[in-house]
Design a protein around this motif. Structure first.
Motif, short mmCIF file in Angstrom:
data_model
loop_
_atom_site.label_atom_id
_atom_site.label_comp_id
_atom_site.label_asym_id
_atom_site.label_seq_id
_atom_site.Cartn_x
_atom_site.Cartn_y
_atom_site.Cartn_z
N ARG A 17 0.82 -1.15 -0.14
CA ARG A 17 0.04 0.02 0.09
C ARG A 17 0.76 1.26 -0.10
O ARG A 17 1.79 1.44 0.81
N SER A 19 0.36 5.79 -1.01
CA SER A 19 -0.56 6.94 -1.05
C SER A 19 -1.66 6.91 -1.99
O SER A 19 -2.51 7.42 -1.89
N LEU A 133 2.76 1.49 3.43
CA LEU A 133 1.65 2.11 4.31
C LEU A 133 1.08 0.92 5.23
O LEU A 133 0.81 0.06 4.32
N THR A 135 0.20 0.20 9.77
CA THR A 135 0.27 0.34 10.88
C THR A 135 1.61 0.68 11.44
O THR A 135 2.53 0.28 10.91
N VAL A 160 -0.10 9.60 4.12
CA VAL A 160 -1.43 9.21 4.48
C VAL A 160 -2.18 10.69 4.79
O VAL A 160 -1.49 11.72 5.18
N PRO A 161 -3.48 11.04 5.17
CA PRO A 161 -4.11 12.13 5.21
C PRO A 161 -3.55 12.87 6.45
O PRO A 161 -3.54 14.12 6.84
N ASP A 162 -3.22 11.98 7.66
CA ASP A 162 -2.92 12.61 8.70
C ASP A 162 -1.33 12.57 8.98
O ASP A 162 -0.66 11.39 9.10
N ASP A 166 2.25 9.66 9.57
CA ASP A 166 3.35 9.34 9.03
C ASP A 166 4.55 9.61 9.67
O ASP A 166 5.61 8.59 9.95
N ARG A 169 4.90 6.68 12.12
CA ARG A 169 5.57 5.36 11.39
C ARG A 169 7.10 5.41 11.06
O ARG A 169 7.82 4.60 11.34
#
Length: 343
Positions: A17, A19, A133, A135, A160-162, A166, A169
């Motif tokens: 995965r 973006s 991408l 958890t 990611v949107p938030d 990122d 992670r």
């Protein structure tokens, strides 16, 4: 010369995965260019982003057959720019044809592909491994697993949107792999302020480079990010083709050369010459594919600053062998041409 093709499905060991979306499998079209003297091979992998599916590949190959005519491989190599101009919407197919032509010529000459291209002969080179991408826990586990096998470079997908997710992670990957070089890649998902904000928050993680932080069309944003950061910024989607290079802003540290996107080795050499003249580094990137599609780019690694050629390592079962890489290091296959062989 004869040009034949076959199709097979390549499945990933684990869905990847990024973006833009996720993938679990791709179809690979293997091309074989041959005559009585020998053969050369190339591979094109389907890609929704690039508009490549089995139908479009078949259509493009009918036009390639008309282009080939009765020419031999030497003549075809000289005419590759003509093929790129004729099929701008099918550059991944052109790239596979280009690689087959070069593989044929190197194989018949009895030399590795890098020698045919006049580039430094490579023997082994570290490659990045992609942490997709997911958890925080998944990212940390992936980083720990692959660095334990020998990988020293990790490409961490972000975007990611938030932005906080990122940051968390990347921090988890750094904690799990404290000695690894980290290449961050949002695939153009950020705007310039977000890129600058996220990288400022990750200073203590010491990223080695940031790849395509903003959308490909946002060259002003790319310039802003490059000017604001000490971290090297690499243009990827904004530098997909030879024609894109002249518009790139000053301040970028490198360009990502992907054979499937630029149209093959012939175009890649043009991009490499441009990068040398512009004094920017070269990253060698790839799509998910078998060792057959990764090997041509691997033969360019003698000139690369960053190597991100792990497409075959993400597969559940690579139908070709010779490059290795499971321990984080690609090795030049024995034999002429690309050197990879069918399992």
């Amino acid at each position: 010369m004869r040009l034949e093709h076959t199709v097979e499905t390549l499945r990933l060991a684990t869905p990847l995965r990024i973006s833009r979306g996720a993938m679990s499998e791709r179809d690979a079209v293997r091309l074989t260019l041959s005559d009585d003297r020998g053969h050369g091979r190339g591979e094109v992998v389907t890609s929704p982003r690039l508009g490549v599916d089995a139908e479009s590949v078949a259509l493009a190959l009918t036009r390639v057959a008309d282009w080939m005519g009765a020419d031999d491989a030497v003549a075809l190599r000289a005419r590759l720019p003509e093929l790129r101009a004729a099929l701008p919407e099918a550059l991944p197919v052109v790239a596979a044809v280009d690689c087959a032509v070069h593989d044929y010529l190197a194989t018949v000459a009895g030399v590795p592909l890098c020698d045919l291209l006049g580039l430094p002969r490579w023997d082994h080179v570290p490659t990045a491994y992609t942490v997709g991408l997911g958890t925080v826990e998944e990212a940390a586990a992936s980083a720990a697993r692959v660095t334990a096998t020998g990988f020293t470079v990790l490409k961490v997908k972000v975007g990611v949107p938030d932005p906080a997710a990122d940051i968390a992670r990347v921090r988890a990957v750094r904690a799990a792999a404290p000695a690894a070089a980290l290449l961050l890649d949002p695939n153009g998902a950020w705007d310039a302020p977000t890129a600058i904000e996220v990288l400022a928050a990750l200073t203590d993680c010491a990223p080695a480079a940031l790849e395509q932080p903003v959308p490909a069309h946002d060259l002003d944003g790319l310039a802003r990010v490059a000017a604001a950061l000490a971290v090297p910024v690499i243009a990827d989607e904004a530098a997909a083709r030879v024609a894109d290079l002249s518009a790139l802003p000053p301040g970028i540290a490198g360009v990502n050369v992907k054979l499937a996107e630029c149209g093959g080795l012939d175009a890649a050499l043009v991009m490499i010459e441009w990068a040398a003249a512009a004094r920017v580094g070269v990253m060698l990137g790839c799509l998910v594919g078998s060792s057959l599609s990764i090997a041509p780019a691997a033969h360019l690694t003698g000139i690369a600053r960053w190597v991100d050629l792990d497409g075959h390592l993400l597969l559940a079962d690579d139908p070709w062998r010779g490059l290795g890489g499971a321990d984080g290091t690609l090795r030049r296959p024995a034999g002429p041409g690309l050197g990879v062989t069918r399992r």
